[in-house]
Write a protein that holds these residues in place. Structure first.
Motif, mmCIF file in Angstrom:
data_model
loop_
_atom_site.group_PDB
_atom_site.id
_atom_site.type_symbol
_atom_site.label_atom_id
_atom_site.label_comp_id
_atom_site.label_asym_id
_atom_site.label_seq_id
_atom_site.Cartn_x
_atom_site.Cartn_y
_atom_site.Cartn_z
ATOM 1 N N LEU A 297 0.825 -1.206 0.000
ATOM 2 C CA LEU A 297 0.000 0.000 0.000
ATOM 3 C C LEU A 297 0.868 1.269 0.000
ATOM 4 O O LEU A 297 0.609 2.214 -0.760
ATOM 5 N N VAL A 298 1.911 1.265 0.840
ATOM 6 C CA VAL A 298 2.767 2.454 0.917
ATOM 7 C C VAL A 298 3.451 2.689 -0.423
ATOM 8 O O VAL A 298 3.489 3.818 -0.929
ATOM 9 N N ILE A 299 3.971 1.610 -1.012
ATOM 10 C CA ILE A 299 4.658 1.773 -2.302
ATOM 11 C C ILE A 299 3.685 2.300 -3.342
ATOM 12 O O ILE A 299 4.006 3.205 -4.117
ATOM 13 N N ASP A 300 2.480 1.773 -3.324
ATOM 14 C CA ASP A 300 1.469 2.230 -4.275
ATOM 15 C C ASP A 300 1.152 3.722 -4.037
ATOM 16 O O ASP A 300 1.035 4.502 -4.986
ATOM 17 N N GLN A 301 1.025 4.104 -2.797
ATOM 18 C CA GLN A 301 0.730 5.510 -2.480
ATOM 19 C C GLN A 301 1.877 6.416 -2.905
ATOM 20 O O GLN A 301 1.660 7.490 -3.459
ATOM 21 N N LEU A 302 3.103 5.982 -2.612
ATOM 22 C CA LEU A 302 4.263 6.783 -3.007
ATOM 23 C C LEU A 302 4.303 6.932 -4.514
ATOM 24 O O LEU A 302 4.514 8.023 -5.041
ATOM 25 N N ASP A 303 4.063 5.821 -5.214
ATOM 26 C CA ASP A 303 4.099 5.878 -6.668
ATOM 27 C C ASP A 303 3.060 6.870 -7.175
ATOM 28 O O ASP A 303 3.339 7.687 -8.038
ATOM 29 N N ARG A 304 1.875 6.782 -6.592
ATOM 30 C CA ARG A 304 0.789 7.619 -7.120
ATOM 31 C C ARG A 304 0.875 9.066 -6.671
ATOM 32 O O ARG A 304 0.599 9.984 -7.436
ATOM 33 N N ASN A 305 1.231 9.276 -5.409
ATOM 34 C CA ASN A 305 1.188 10.643 -4.877
ATOM 35 C C ASN A 305 2.470 11.430 -5.072
ATOM 36 O O ASN A 305 2.470 12.650 -5.077
ATOM 37 N N PHE A 306 3.554 10.726 -5.172
ATOM 38 C CA PHE A 306 4.832 11.432 -5.131
ATOM 39 C C PHE A 306 5.577 11.335 -6.453
ATOM 40 O O PHE A 306 6.056 12.326 -6.974
ATOM 41 N N PHE A 307 5.638 10.138 -6.986
ATOM 42 C CA PHE A 307 6.446 9.946 -8.191
ATOM 43 C C PHE A 307 5.660 10.235 -9.468
ATOM 44 O O PHE A 307 6.122 10.938 -10.346
ATOM 45 N N LEU A 308 4.438 9.680 -9.534
ATOM 46 C CA LEU A 308 3.698 9.729 -10.781
ATOM 47 C C LEU A 308 3.356 11.161 -11.212
ATOM 48 O O LEU A 308 3.428 11.493 -12.386
ATOM 49 N N VAL A 309 3.045 12.015 -10.242
ATOM 50 C CA VAL A 309 2.704 13.399 -10.580
ATOM 51 C C VAL A 309 3.788 14.034 -11.441
ATOM 52 O O VAL A 309 3.524 14.824 -12.330
ATOM 53 N N ARG A 310 5.019 13.669 -11.128
ATOM 54 C CA ARG A 310 6.114 14.276 -11.882
ATOM 55 C C ARG A 310 6.321 13.553 -13.208
ATOM 56 O O ARG A 310 6.552 14.165 -14.235
ATOM 57 N N PHE A 311 6.207 12.243 -13.157
ATOM 58 C CA PHE A 311 6.489 11.399 -14.300
ATOM 59 C C PHE A 311 5.480 11.646 -15.425
ATOM 60 O O PHE A 311 5.828 11.619 -16.608
ATOM 61 N N ASP A 312 4.240 11.897 -15.049
ATOM 62 C CA ASP A 312 3.164 12.043 -16.015
ATOM 63 C C ASP A 312 3.320 13.222 -16.971
ATOM 64 O O ASP A 312 2.716 13.244 -18.024
ATOM 65 N N ARG A 313 4.104 14.209 -16.557
ATOM 66 C CA ARG A 313 4.210 15.397 -17.415
ATOM 67 C C ARG A 313 5.293 15.261 -18.481
ATOM 68 O O ARG A 313 5.649 16.224 -19.135
ATOM 69 N N LEU A 314 5.854 14.067 -18.634
ATOM 70 C CA LEU A 314 7.025 13.929 -19.502
ATOM 71 C C LEU A 314 6.682 13.324 -20.850
ATOM 72 O O LEU A 314 5.727 12.567 -20.975
ATOM 73 N N THR A 315 7.511 13.670 -21.842
ATOM 74 C CA THR A 315 7.348 13.039 -23.157
ATOM 75 C C THR A 315 8.002 11.650 -23.100
ATOM 76 O O THR A 315 8.843 11.388 -22.231
ATOM 77 N N PRO A 316 7.634 10.771 -24.057
ATOM 78 C CA PRO A 316 8.251 9.436 -24.052
ATOM 79 C C PRO A 316 9.783 9.499 -24.107
ATOM 80 O O PRO A 316 10.470 8.745 -23.445
ATOM 81 N N LYS A 317 10.294 10.436 -24.885
ATOM 82 C CA LYS A 317 11.760 10.552 -25.017
ATOM 83 C C LYS A 317 12.400 10.966 -23.690
ATOM 84 O O LYS A 317 13.491 10.519 -23.332
ATOM 85 N N GLU A 318 11.707 11.836 -22.983
ATOM 86 C CA GLU A 318 12.234 12.270 -21.682
ATOM 87 C C GLU A 318 12.212 11.116 -20.686
ATOM 88 O O GLU A 318 13.146 10.911 -19.912
ATOM 89 N N LYS A 319 11.132 10.338 -20.741
ATOM 90 C CA LYS A 319 11.041 9.170 -19.845
ATOM 91 C C LYS A 319 12.184 8.196 -20.119
ATOM 92 O O LYS A 319 12.767 7.621 -19.205
ATOM 93 N N GLU A 320 12.471 8.053 -21.414
ATOM 94 C CA GLU A 320 13.526 7.132 -21.801
ATOM 95 C C GLU A 320 14.880 7.587 -21.235
ATOM 96 O O GLU A 320 15.682 6.783 -20.757
ATOM 97 N N TYR A 321 15.110 8.889 -21.262
ATOM 98 C CA TYR A 321 16.358 9.436 -20.713
ATOM 99 C C TYR A 321 16.467 9.111 -19.223
ATOM 100 O O TYR A 321 17.494 8.653 -18.728
ATOM 101 N N LEU A 322 15.354 9.327 -18.512
ATOM 102 C CA LEU A 322 15.351 9.056 -17.077
ATOM 103 C C LEU A 322 15.540 7.569 -16.800
ATOM 104 O O LEU A 322 16.237 7.176 -15.870
ATOM 105 N N ARG A 323 14.920 6.757 -17.642
ATOM 106 C CA ARG A 323 15.020 5.307 -17.434
ATOM 107 C C ARG A 323 16.464 4.846 -17.606
ATOM 108 O O ARG A 323 16.938 3.959 -16.894
ATOM 109 N N ALA A 324 17.151 5.477 -18.557
ATOM 110 C CA ALA A 324 18.573 5.149 -18.735
ATOM 111 C C ALA A 324 19.346 5.532 -17.478
ATOM 112 O O ALA A 324 20.207 4.780 -17.007
ATOM 113 N N MET A 325 19.031 6.680 -16.906
ATOM 114 C CA MET A 325 19.687 7.083 -15.658
ATOM 115 C C MET A 325 19.425 6.062 -14.558
ATOM 116 O O MET A 325 20.317 5.695 -13.800
ATOM 117 N N ALA A 326 18.158 5.626 -14.486
ATOM 118 C CA ALA A 326 17.779 4.685 -13.428
ATOM 119 C C ALA A 326 18.561 3.387 -13.570
ATOM 120 O O ALA A 326 18.912 2.746 -12.580
#
Ligand SMILES: Nc1ncnc2c1ncn2[C@@H]1O[C@H](COP(=O)(O)OP(=O)(O)O)[C@@H](O)[C@H]1O
Ligand SMILES: [Mg+2]
Length: 392
Positions: A297-326
């Protein structure tokens, strides 16, 4: 436990039930304020850190302390898009009207007139109601650093005349343009040369010292940039146990250790873990099993409330850049290594990197380095985009 009594406060800028690990900075700020009131202004504090570490909470605490010491407070969240100067004018108007209510004073009237002049240079400035005549020739040159200096000096003099001072607290300083940040630095430099009781505090992402240095070479002599981040294990544990104790609830040692480890000591994560563990547990002490049960539940909440808000505003290419960093781990990473991971040349991804910096997803704490602005973002990305490199 009774959800109505739940003391934990996961959120943005929400005051925690126990503010741990920041005593040194809070004391240092108290000294700065008292010295400023004695007309001995010192260095401005600019705490820097990732998202969710407690910068806004700390700035609010500073504002509270300054208020108790008799300073007028102008608190501004620098807008990601939008006009900082207008916000500043609106807040200073409030400060000056407050000073004006304490009885007529020449310096207050003068500052209001200068604010009026300044506001008339702004796009929608004429809508800011200031019922005095403009004072032509002050804060209307169109050179921002000059105009901000005129404005802050006049406001500082007005506050001083009432035996008070001014705290200018600016959150998300990284959103200021170079011109705005440079202008502010010049203005505060001026007020401190004049020994006016003006204190500037700011908070922002870790690239702030670099931005300030680019804006004005003498910035480092005016500012301290203390880094705030995760809490020590003891403080993190206390951040969870103290609020519960106040309600006669305890956590087992195992439960506390698990939360501290899972949250990596990061304040926002601690609040989220504490919140869900509390709601889940049926009785005190809250146990390791309770903590284990709420993990999904906590991981799901963190994903939805904290991470996803930021992730959602990105283009696919930007996501790909971040994924490479990860893929490379928590970071910071060399830009060249990220490009290698994407199988492209550094120059070709430079625009993507810049866009991500502007969106506040990554920052450059040192030249050529790229870091996430959110703790544990690499783990999130590996969860959210498990397929790699097939997602390219
Ligand atoms: N020192 C602290 N101890 C415990 N919790 C904290 C502390 N500082 C902040 N928090 C909690 O962390 C979360 C994020 O705080 P916030 O100030 O919004 O972080 P930031 O501005 O750095 O993104 C809030 O839920 C807040 O209650
Ligand atoms: Mg904040």
């Amino acid at each position: 436990m009774d959800p109505l009594e739940n003391p934990y406060r996961p959120g943005a800028g929400t005051p925690p039930p126990a503010l741990l690990g920041r005593d040194g900075l809070i004391n240092a700020f108290g000294v700065t304020v008292r010295r400023a009131l004695q007309r001995r202004p010192g260095k401005s504090l600019m705490p820097i850190g990732l998202r969710g570490v407690g910068k806004t909470v700390l700035l609010n605490r500073f504002a509270e302390i300054a208020g108790h010491e008799g300073l007028e407070v102008a608190f501004i969240e620098a807008p990601e898009t939008g006009d900082f100067r207008t916000l500043l004018a609106v807040r200073l108007r409030k400060v000056l009207l407050e000073l004006d209510r304490k009885g007529p004073a020449k310096a207050v009237l003068r500052a209001l007139r200068i604010l009026k002049t300044f506001s008339l240079t702004l796009p929608d400035g004429s809508t800011i109601a200031i019922d005095v005549d403009a004072l032509a020739g002050h804060a209307d040159s169109g050179v921002l650093s000059e105009d901000l200096s005129d404005l802050l000096v006049a406001t500082g003099e007005a506050a001083a005349e009432k035996a008070g001072g001014l705290l200018l607290a600016i959150d998300e300083v990284q959103y200021l343009s170079g011109e705005e940040l440079g202008g502010l630095i010049t203005a505060v430099h001026r007020t401190s040369q004049l020994n006016l009781p003006v204190v500037l505090v700011g908070a922002g992402l870790p690239q702030l010292p670099g931005l300030a240095g680019e804006a004005k070479s003498y910035a480092e002599r005016l500012f301290d940039f203390p880094e705030i981040g995760s809490l020590t294990a003891n403080d993190a544990s206390a951040a969870i146990s103290i609020p519960a104790q106040q309600l006669e609830v305890t956590f087992s040692d195992e439960a506390l250790e698990m939360i501290v480890t899972e949250a990596h000591g990061y304040p926002y994560f601690l609040q989220e873990w504490g919140y869900h563990a509390w709601n889940h547990a049926n009785a005190t002490p809250i146990t390791g099993d309770d903590v284990r049960s709420v993990k999904p539940l906590v991981i799901d909440q963190l994903d939805r409330n904290f991470f996803l808000v930021r992730f959602d505003r990105l283009t696919p290419k930007e996501k790909e850049y971040l994924r490479a960093m990860a893929e490379l781990g928590p970071g910071p990473h060399r830009s060249g290594d990220i490009a290698n991971c994407l199988n492209v040349r550094v120059e070709s991804v430079a625009p993507r990197r810049s866009a991500l910096i502007i969106k506040g997803m990554i920052c450059s704490p040192a030249h050529g380095d790229t870091a996430f602005t959110v703790p544990l973002f690499d783990e999130y990305l590996r969860r959210a985009m498990p397929a790699w490199p097939s997602s390219q």
